[in-house]
Enzyme design. Structure first.
Site, PDB file in Angstrom:
ATOM      1  N   HIS A 181       0.958  -1.048  -0.117  1.00 56.26           N
ATOM      2  CA  HIS A 181       0.050   0.083   0.002  1.00 56.26           C
ATOM      3  C   HIS A 181       0.766   1.224  -0.029  1.00 56.26           C
ATOM      4  O   HIS A 181       0.397   2.341   0.189  1.00 56.26           O
ATOM      5  CB  HIS A 181      -0.707  -0.047   1.072  1.00 56.26           C
TER       6      HIS A 181
ATOM      7  N   HIS B 256      -5.516   0.092  -2.944  1.00 55.51           N
ATOM      8  CA  HIS B 256      -6.396  -0.056  -4.020  1.00 55.51           C
ATOM      9  C   HIS B 256      -6.419   0.954  -4.999  1.00 55.51           C
ATOM     10  O   HIS B 256      -6.278   2.267  -4.709  1.00 55.51           O
ATOM     11  CB  HIS B 256      -7.677  -0.454  -3.400  1.00 55.51           C
TER      12      HIS B 256
ATOM     13  N   GLY C 258     -11.149  -2.259  -7.465  1.00 52.62           N
ATOM     14  CA  GLY C 258     -12.132  -1.477  -8.430  1.00 52.62           C
ATOM     15  C   GLY C 258     -11.785  -1.923 -10.035  1.00 52.62           C
ATOM     16  O   GLY C 258     -12.304  -0.867 -10.799  1.00 52.62           O
TER      17      GLY C 258
ATOM     18  N   MET D 195     -11.963  -9.198  -8.959  1.00 48.54           N
ATOM     19  CA  MET D 195     -12.760 -10.078  -8.118  1.00 48.54           C
ATOM     20  C   MET D 195     -14.269  -9.967  -8.778  1.00 48.54           C
ATOM     21  O   MET D 195     -14.790 -11.169  -8.909  1.00 48.54           O
ATOM     22  CB  MET D 195     -12.544  -9.474  -6.720  1.00 48.54           C
ATOM     23  N   SER D 196     -14.854  -8.750  -8.548  1.00 48.53           N
ATOM     24  CA  SER D 196     -16.433  -8.752  -8.545  1.00 48.53           C
ATOM     25  C   SER D 196     -17.254  -9.408  -9.830  1.00 48.53           C
ATOM     26  O   SER D 196     -17.955 -10.182  -9.834  1.00 48.53           O
ATOM     27  CB  SER D 196     -16.727  -7.231  -8.519  1.00 48.53           C
TER      28      SER D 196
END
Length: 185
Positions: free
Chosen positions: A106, A126, A160, A180-181
């Site tokens: 990060h 992210h 995202g 992922m989503s």
């Protein structure tokens, strides 16, 4: 997009279908790897699910990476492990039996430290707004570029990322993206 640039991250809680059916569909694709995320499970529960996922991946010659549970990966003979940065720092000297070790970073300096400690690649994020990090501002493409400036490790953007914005991440210099989503539907 070349699917070899994509790392699929699982989250069975987002799955609209039976999770092992989703795993089977992922295993049939030509992805870089599938990371079995499932952070809510105990190590025993995780290992049981990982065993089922490993069977599917072997059947379709897909690559499975386990997350966080080093002993479960060893028990199952899985040669790839992805660790949260704090866990990676603690385990770094004890991972030589894995073929590939990755961690999530990060801050740019974490990428440099990860390389020093033997990571093969990192997830940097992210990048964009994501429900997985609700309320936290995304770090953006400038952060990704900063990471790439200080480390020559392969860097995969995470957070995202979907089919409408992945190209921006690759154009910024990332080796690939984590998604992922979209895969859990």
């Amino acid at each position: 997009m070349d699917e070899k640039q994509i790392i699929a991250i699982t989250n069975r809680k987002l799955s609209t279908r039976p999770f092992l059916e989703v795993m089977k569909d992922l295993a049939k694709r030509d992805l870089q790897t599938i990371v079995l995320r499932e952070k809510d499970l105990t190590e025993e529960e995780y290992e049981k699910l990982a065993r089922q996922c490993l069977e599917i991946c072997r059947k379709y010659q897909a690559v499975l990476t386990l997350l966080n549970f080093v002993q479960a990966a060893r028990n199952l003979g899985v040669s790839r492990i992805h660790l949260p940065y704090s866990v990676f720092l603690k385990e770094a000297g004890n991972l030589s039996d894995f073929e590939f070790v990755s961690t999530s970073i990060h801050k740019p300096e974490e990428a440099r430290k990860a390389k020093e400690l033997g990571a093969d690649f990192v997830f940097a994020g992210h990048i964009y707004r994501t429900d997985c990090k609700k309320g936290l501002e995304p770090r953006g493409l400038e952060f990704l570029k900063d990471v790439l400036e200080v480390s020559d490790l392969p860097v995969y953007g995470i957070g995202g990322i979907h089919e409408n914005n992945y190209r921006e991440v690759l154009d910024a210099g990332a080796s690939g993206v984590c998604m992922m989503s979209e895969f859990m539907l």
